[in-house]
Design a protein around this motif. Structure first.
Motif, PDB file in Angstrom:
ATOM      1  N   HIS A  39       2.074   5.949  -7.265  1.00  0.00           N
ATOM      2  CA  HIS A  39       0.853   6.487  -8.056  1.00  0.00           C
ATOM      3  C   HIS A  39       0.320   8.008  -7.757  1.00  0.00           C
ATOM      4  CE1 HIS A  39       0.608   2.944 -10.318  1.00  0.00           C
ATOM      5  NE2 HIS A  39       0.339   1.948  -9.177  1.00  0.00           N
ATOM      6  N   LYS A  40       0.407   8.245  -6.480  1.00  0.00           N
ATOM      7  CA  LYS A  40      -0.006   9.439  -5.857  1.00  0.00           C
ATOM      8  C   LYS A  40       1.230  10.345  -5.641  1.00  0.00           C
ATOM      9  CE  LYS A  40      -3.812   7.577  -2.914  1.00  0.00           C
ATOM     10  NZ  LYS A  40      -4.152   7.339  -1.830  1.00  0.00           N
ATOM     11  N   HIS A  41       2.262  10.042  -5.702  1.00  0.00           N
ATOM     12  CA  HIS A  41       3.385  11.124  -5.443  1.00  0.00           C
ATOM     13  C   HIS A  41       4.689  10.962  -6.569  1.00  0.00           C
ATOM     14  CE1 HIS A  41       1.599  12.210  -1.771  1.00  0.00           C
ATOM     15  NE2 HIS A  41       1.462  10.882  -1.489  1.00  0.00           N
ATOM     16  N   ARG A  65       2.351   1.725  -3.189  1.00  0.00           N
ATOM     17  CA  ARG A  65       1.283   2.239  -4.400  1.00  0.00           C
ATOM     18  C   ARG A  65       1.146   3.691  -4.234  1.00  0.00           C
ATOM     19  NH1 ARG A  65      -1.423  -2.505  -3.694  1.00  0.00           N
ATOM     20  NH2 ARG A  65      -2.755  -1.546  -1.968  1.00  0.00           N
ATOM     21  N   ASP A  66       1.117   4.182  -3.033  1.00  0.00           N
ATOM     22  CA  ASP A  66       1.002   5.405  -2.737  1.00  0.00           C
ATOM     23  C   ASP A  66       2.180   6.352  -3.356  1.00  0.00           C
ATOM     24  OD1 ASP A  66      -1.482   5.128  -1.809  1.00  0.00           O
ATOM     25  OD2 ASP A  66      -0.962   5.224   0.327  1.00  0.00           O
ATOM     26  N   THR A  89       0.716  -1.131   0.016  1.00  0.00           N
ATOM     27  CA  THR A  89      -0.211   0.028   0.034  1.00  0.00           C
ATOM     28  C   THR A  89       0.877   1.266  -0.123  1.00  0.00           C
ATOM     29  OG1 THR A  89      -1.734  -1.036   1.341  1.00  0.00           O
ATOM     30  CG2 THR A  89      -1.619   1.284   1.297  1.00  0.00           C
TER      31      THR A  89
END
Length: 86
Positions: free
Chosen positions: A31-33, A27-28, A24
């Motif tokens: 994909h988010k950063h 992924r963050d 998790t």
């Protein structure tokens, strides 16, 4: 004569064990950063304890015994690393 030693206990997932928390976080990060250079994240726990013992070897032995006796980790899925700091 005894001394007090600082001991770190790192509890980590064994390489073959799945690590949902690490997945998790990875992924963050990607994909988010946008941290595409991150290839793996493994989550663990760090316990810091003070131990009274005659030497570093005894401090380490006491801590490993404590971890096993109290089942602070699951030996099937986790491994421990013990570091004694004087």
């Amino acid at each position: 004569m005894t001394s007090v030693f600082s001991v770190e206990i790192l509890i980590s997932n064994k390489p073959q064990a799945r690590d949902p928390e690490g997945e998790t976080i990875m992924r963050d990060l990607i994909h988010k950063h946008g941290f595409e250079f991150i290839k793996e994240v493994r989550m663990g726990k760090l316990l810091a304890v003070k131990v009274e013992a005659t030497d570093e070897e005894e401090a380490s032995t006491k801590v490993v015994s404590m971890c096993n006796d109290l089942r602070l980790y699951n030996p099937v899925a986790h491994s421990i690393t013990v570091r004694v700091r004087s």
